[in-house]
Design a protein around this motif. Structure first.
Motif, short mmCIF file in Angstrom:
data_model
loop_
_atom_site.label_atom_id
_atom_site.label_comp_id
_atom_site.label_asym_id
_atom_site.label_seq_id
_atom_site.Cartn_x
_atom_site.Cartn_y
_atom_site.Cartn_z
N ALA A 104 0.82 -1.21 0.00
CA ALA A 104 0.00 0.00 0.00
C ALA A 104 0.85 1.26 0.00
O ALA A 104 1.95 1.30 0.55
CB ALA A 104 -0.92 0.01 1.23
N ASP A 105 0.28 2.30 -0.64
CA ASP A 105 0.75 3.66 -0.42
C ASP A 105 -0.42 4.43 0.19
O ASP A 105 -1.33 3.82 0.75
CB ASP A 105 1.29 4.29 -1.70
N THR B 158 -4.13 0.08 -2.42
CA THR B 158 -3.56 -1.15 -1.85
C THR B 158 -3.67 -2.25 -2.89
O THR B 158 -4.75 -2.49 -3.43
CB THR B 158 -4.30 -1.57 -0.56
N GLY C 53 -5.67 3.54 0.63
CA GLY C 53 -4.39 3.18 1.20
C GLY C 53 -4.56 2.57 2.58
O GLY C 53 -4.86 3.28 3.55
#
Length: 202
Positions: free
Chosen positions: A19-20, A24, A42
């Motif tokens: 994830a950022d 995800t 995220g």
């Protein structure tokens, strides 16, 4: 394996989660060449149940519950709650979690219910199902214990699914609460029998 983002968080579990702040990606551990599912959120926390058939996902503003089909490797969203979940744990098929207001909720079969009050700065440490105890801790590392009727709640879950051989016996202290569970799943007769609060008669 080539990632489509710069990972800020990586999650272990029945699927690999990467994830950022915005998305995800979930991967099958046996095939990391392409994602199975892309979530437009995220994730900051992810919990799996022991069977690997349910996954809870949370960030600062939202909580999601997904089911995972192991046969076709698909994820299906079954619940969205606009709330911050600070901690949680699966006990069998039921997810227990505390939100930012310090309230303990349970989630099962695509619905969420208030269960009890905790403190705003307490977090779930774990559960001992055989002892019906849910353990919480705070930022001072003090540990607290709450009585949770896990066996009763598991029986209610099975009864709603039609898997239990008999209707569970509900102690008086839990009747109004369980009546709300039954009502939410259209078990109106069972809900009406249980509730002691005339304002909640269905």
């Amino acid at each position: 394996m080539k990632l489509p983002l710069i990972p800020q968080r990586i999650f272990e579990g029945h699927l690999l989660g990467v994830a950022d702040n915005d998305k995800t990606y979930f991967y099958n551990w046996n095939d990391l060449t392409r994602p199975l599912h892309i979530l437009n959120m995220g994730a900051e926390k992810i919990w799996w149940d022991e069977s690997g058939e349910q996954m809870a996902i949370a960030n600062e503003t939202k909580f999601l519950l997904h089911t995972f089909n192991k046969s076709n490797l698909s994820l299906s969203e079954v619940l969205v709650v606009e709330d911050k979940v600070t901690s949680g744990v699966f006990v069998n098929k039921i997810f227990y979690y505390i939100n930012k207001a310090g309230k303990l909720h349970i989630s099962f079969l695509g619905k969420s219910f208030f269960l009890a009050n905790a403190e705003k700065k307490q977090f779930i440490l774990g559960a001992l199902e055989q002892q019906n105890r849910l353990y919480l801790f705070d930022r001072n590392n003090s540990v607290y214990s709450h009585h949770i009727p896990f066996e009763l709640l598991n029986h209610i879950y099975s009864f709603i699914l039609g898997m239990a051989k008999s209707e569970p016996e509900i102690p008086e202290v839990f009747r109004d609460r369980v009546a709300k569970f039954y009502h939410a799943f259209e078990f109106r007769k069972e809900a009406y029998k249980l509730t002691e609060n005339q304002d909640h008669k269905f």
